[in-house]
Design an enzyme around this catalytic site. Structure first.
Site, PDB file in Angstrom:
ATOM      1  N   SER A   1     -39.293   3.842 165.315  1.00  0.00           N
ATOM      2  CA  SER A   1     -39.594   3.964 163.879  1.00  0.00           C
ATOM      3  C   SER A   1     -39.023   5.285 163.388  1.00  0.00           C
ATOM      4  CB  SER A   1     -41.113   3.967 163.673  1.00  0.00           C
ATOM      5  OG  SER A   1     -41.422   4.273 162.326  1.00  0.00           O
TER       6      SER A   1
ATOM      7  N   TYR B   1     -49.703   7.680 165.020  1.00  0.00           N
ATOM      8  CA  TYR B   1     -48.501   6.821 165.040  1.00  0.00           C
ATOM      9  C   TYR B   1     -47.257   7.675 165.226  1.00  0.00           C
ATOM     10  CZ  TYR B   1     -45.356   2.972 163.648  1.00  0.00           C
ATOM     11  OH  TYR B   1     -44.374   2.002 163.603  1.00  0.00           O
TER      12      TYR B   1
HETATM   13  P1  NDP Z   1     -46.506  -6.836 163.407  1.00  0.00           P
HETATM   14  O1  NDP Z   1     -47.883  -6.294 163.410  1.00  0.00           O
HETATM   15  O2  NDP Z   1     -46.153  -7.945 162.487  1.00  0.00           O
HETATM   16  O3  NDP Z   1     -46.077  -7.288 164.864  1.00  0.00           O
HETATM   17  C1  NDP Z   1     -46.500  -6.648 166.031  1.00  0.00           C
HETATM   18  C2  NDP Z   1     -46.286  -7.606 167.180  1.00  0.00           C
HETATM   19  O4  NDP Z   1     -46.635  -6.957 168.382  1.00  0.00           O
HETATM   20  C3  NDP Z   1     -47.134  -8.862 167.079  1.00  0.00           C
HETATM   21  O5  NDP Z   1     -46.357  -9.967 167.458  1.00  0.00           O
HETATM   22  C4  NDP Z   1     -48.255  -8.625 168.070  1.00  0.00           C
HETATM   23  O6  NDP Z   1     -48.663  -9.879 168.600  1.00  0.00           O
HETATM   24  C5  NDP Z   1     -47.517  -7.801 169.117  1.00  0.00           C
HETATM   25  N1  NDP Z   1     -48.406  -6.988 169.918  1.00  0.00           N
HETATM   26  C6  NDP Z   1     -49.255  -6.026 169.488  1.00  0.00           C
HETATM   27  N2  NDP Z   1     -49.929  -5.517 170.526  1.00  0.00           N
HETATM   28  C7  NDP Z   1     -49.489  -6.168 171.632  1.00  0.00           C
HETATM   29  C8  NDP Z   1     -49.809  -6.092 173.008  1.00  0.00           C
HETATM   30  N3  NDP Z   1     -50.724  -5.233 173.459  1.00  0.00           N
HETATM   31  N4  NDP Z   1     -49.165  -6.923 173.868  1.00  0.00           N
HETATM   32  C9  NDP Z   1     -48.243  -7.793 173.418  1.00  0.00           C
HETATM   33  N5  NDP Z   1     -47.891  -7.901 172.131  1.00  0.00           N
HETATM   34  C10 NDP Z   1     -48.524  -7.103 171.253  1.00  0.00           C
HETATM   35  O7  NDP Z   1     -45.569  -5.563 163.136  1.00  0.00           O
HETATM   36  P2  NDP Z   1     -44.018  -5.435 162.776  1.00  0.00           P
HETATM   37  O8  NDP Z   1     -43.280  -6.662 163.055  1.00  0.00           O
HETATM   38  O9  NDP Z   1     -43.959  -4.834 161.417  1.00  0.00           O
HETATM   39  O10 NDP Z   1     -43.615  -4.291 163.811  1.00  0.00           O
HETATM   40  C11 NDP Z   1     -42.896  -4.548 165.004  1.00  0.00           C
HETATM   41  C12 NDP Z   1     -42.461  -3.218 165.588  1.00  0.00           C
HETATM   42  O11 NDP Z   1     -41.736  -2.484 164.613  1.00  0.00           O
HETATM   43  C13 NDP Z   1     -43.614  -2.320 166.021  1.00  0.00           C
HETATM   44  O12 NDP Z   1     -43.244  -1.631 167.201  1.00  0.00           O
HETATM   45  C14 NDP Z   1     -43.739  -1.348 164.846  1.00  0.00           C
HETATM   46  O13 NDP Z   1     -44.347  -0.146 165.252  1.00  0.00           O
HETATM   47  C15 NDP Z   1     -42.295  -1.189 164.456  1.00  0.00           C
HETATM   48  N6  NDP Z   1     -42.051  -0.744 163.097  1.00  0.00           N
HETATM   49  C16 NDP Z   1     -42.574  -1.415 162.009  1.00  0.00           C
HETATM   50  C17 NDP Z   1     -42.321  -0.935 160.733  1.00  0.00           C
HETATM   51  C18 NDP Z   1     -42.889  -1.576 159.501  1.00  0.00           C
HETATM   52  O14 NDP Z   1     -42.849  -0.924 158.424  1.00  0.00           O
HETATM   53  N7  NDP Z   1     -43.379  -2.801 159.542  1.00  0.00           N
HETATM   54  C19 NDP Z   1     -41.486   0.252 160.501  1.00  0.00           C
HETATM   55  C20 NDP Z   1     -40.972   0.838 161.708  1.00  0.00           C
HETATM   56  C21 NDP Z   1     -41.247   0.354 162.946  1.00  0.00           C
HETATM   57  P3  NDP Z   1     -50.100 -10.253 169.181  1.00  0.00           P
HETATM   58  O15 NDP Z   1     -51.110  -9.636 168.243  1.00  0.00           O
HETATM   59  O16 NDP Z   1     -50.092 -11.752 169.170  1.00  0.00           O
HETATM   60  O17 NDP Z   1     -50.125  -9.688 170.560  1.00  0.00           O
END
Ligand code: NDP
Length: 257
Positions: free
Chosen positions: A137, A150
């Protein structure tokens, strides 16, 4: 054209889901990983991808994933995308439990999965190349108020990727990082802001065209589909309205008269 196989963590929503979908459309075999089986099943039904239910913070789950992958075919690319933010409190007022959760998934999750899958990626790299892409990020470079846990987690994830790139130098394995700015996904801000939809709406209010998950997916797929000797290394990607973490323009973007 390609029969390569990619493993994407956090494929049940947002960026991971969009990336899994685009890779599948591009002809890749995809293994989508997340904790929520029902969401993965829905995605599999829509796109034909393969799925595996695992929590990247649990060593047993990650080892089971590795064993499943080893039995089911080669692994050409890994996208470490699972992650998230919990809370937006000041350093003074933060709950250490939130910070621990963020460190577990954003940092240790990357380490666990990368470490477990590296032997599989190396097998493929012996005949070409392999890829490890990690979604960090812009919060991994620039601190902001309320970012404490974060910021700390994503700074750490960025550090881990940098170390890995040095440690794998000499092997045909690209170590890539994508650092998105503001991306409007369904769950990220919702989870961060404790499910308060008015706060989520305020976050994106008036921002002309924030990035969406599909934009990040496109950049990830593009970087991994480039010829094997080309390493995009570090990709920073923001909406045009966000010149920097603290410089977000709300309202219409217009050229100066
Ligand atoms: P979401 O919350 O939509 O997606 C997060 C995903 O991670 C989900 O599919 C969730 O699935 C999975 N996840 C969370 N914890 C676990 C775990 N312990 N084991 C396995 N899977 C896990 O977020 P985004 O798509 O927005 O973000 C994706 C990535 O991008 C993250 O790393 C985030 O930090 C990063 N990011 C996002 C930004 C934004 O503005 N949206 C900006 C910059 C970076 P489930 O709950 O089913 O396990």
């Amino acid at each position: 054209m390609s029969t390569r196989r990619v493993v994407i963590t956090g494929a049940s929503s947002g960026i991971g889901q969009a990336t899994a979908t685009l890779f599948a459309e591009q002809g890749w075999k995809v293994v989508g990983v997340a904790r929520r089986a029902d969401r993965l099943e829905q995605l599999a039904a829509k796109t034909g991808i393969d799925t595996f239910v695992a929590d990247v913070t649990q060593q047993d789950d990650v080892e089971a994933l590795r064993d499943y992958l080893a039995e089911s075919g080669p692994v050409h690319a890994l996208v470490n995308n699972a992650g998230g933010a919990f809370g937006a409190a000041s350093v003074e007022e933060s709950d250490p439990a939130d910070w621990l959760r963020m460190f577990e998934v954003n940092v240790l999750g990357v380490q666990r999965v990368t470490s477990a899958l590296l032997p599989l990626l190396r097998k493929v790299a012996a005949d070409g190349h392999a890829d490890i892409m990690t979604v960090t990020s812009t919060a991994g470079f620039v601190p902001y108020e309320g970012g404490g846990g974060y910021n700390a987690a994503k700074f750490a994830a960025h550090g881990v990727v940098g170390v890995l790139r040095l440690e794998l130098a000499g092997e045909p394995i690209r170590v890539l990082e994508i650092a998105p700015g503001m991306v409007k996904t369904d769950e990220f801000a919702f989870n961060r802001l404790g499910g308060d939809t008015s706060k989520v709406e305020a976050l994106y209010a008036g921002v002309e065209a924030p990035l969406v998950a599909e934009d990040i997916a496109e950049a990830i797929v593009h970087a991994i589909e480039l010829p094997g000797h080309v390493n995009m290394d570090m990709i920073t990607i923001r909406p045009v309205a966000q010149a920097a973490q603290h410089k977000l323009i709300r309202g219409e973007l217009t050229p100066k008269a």
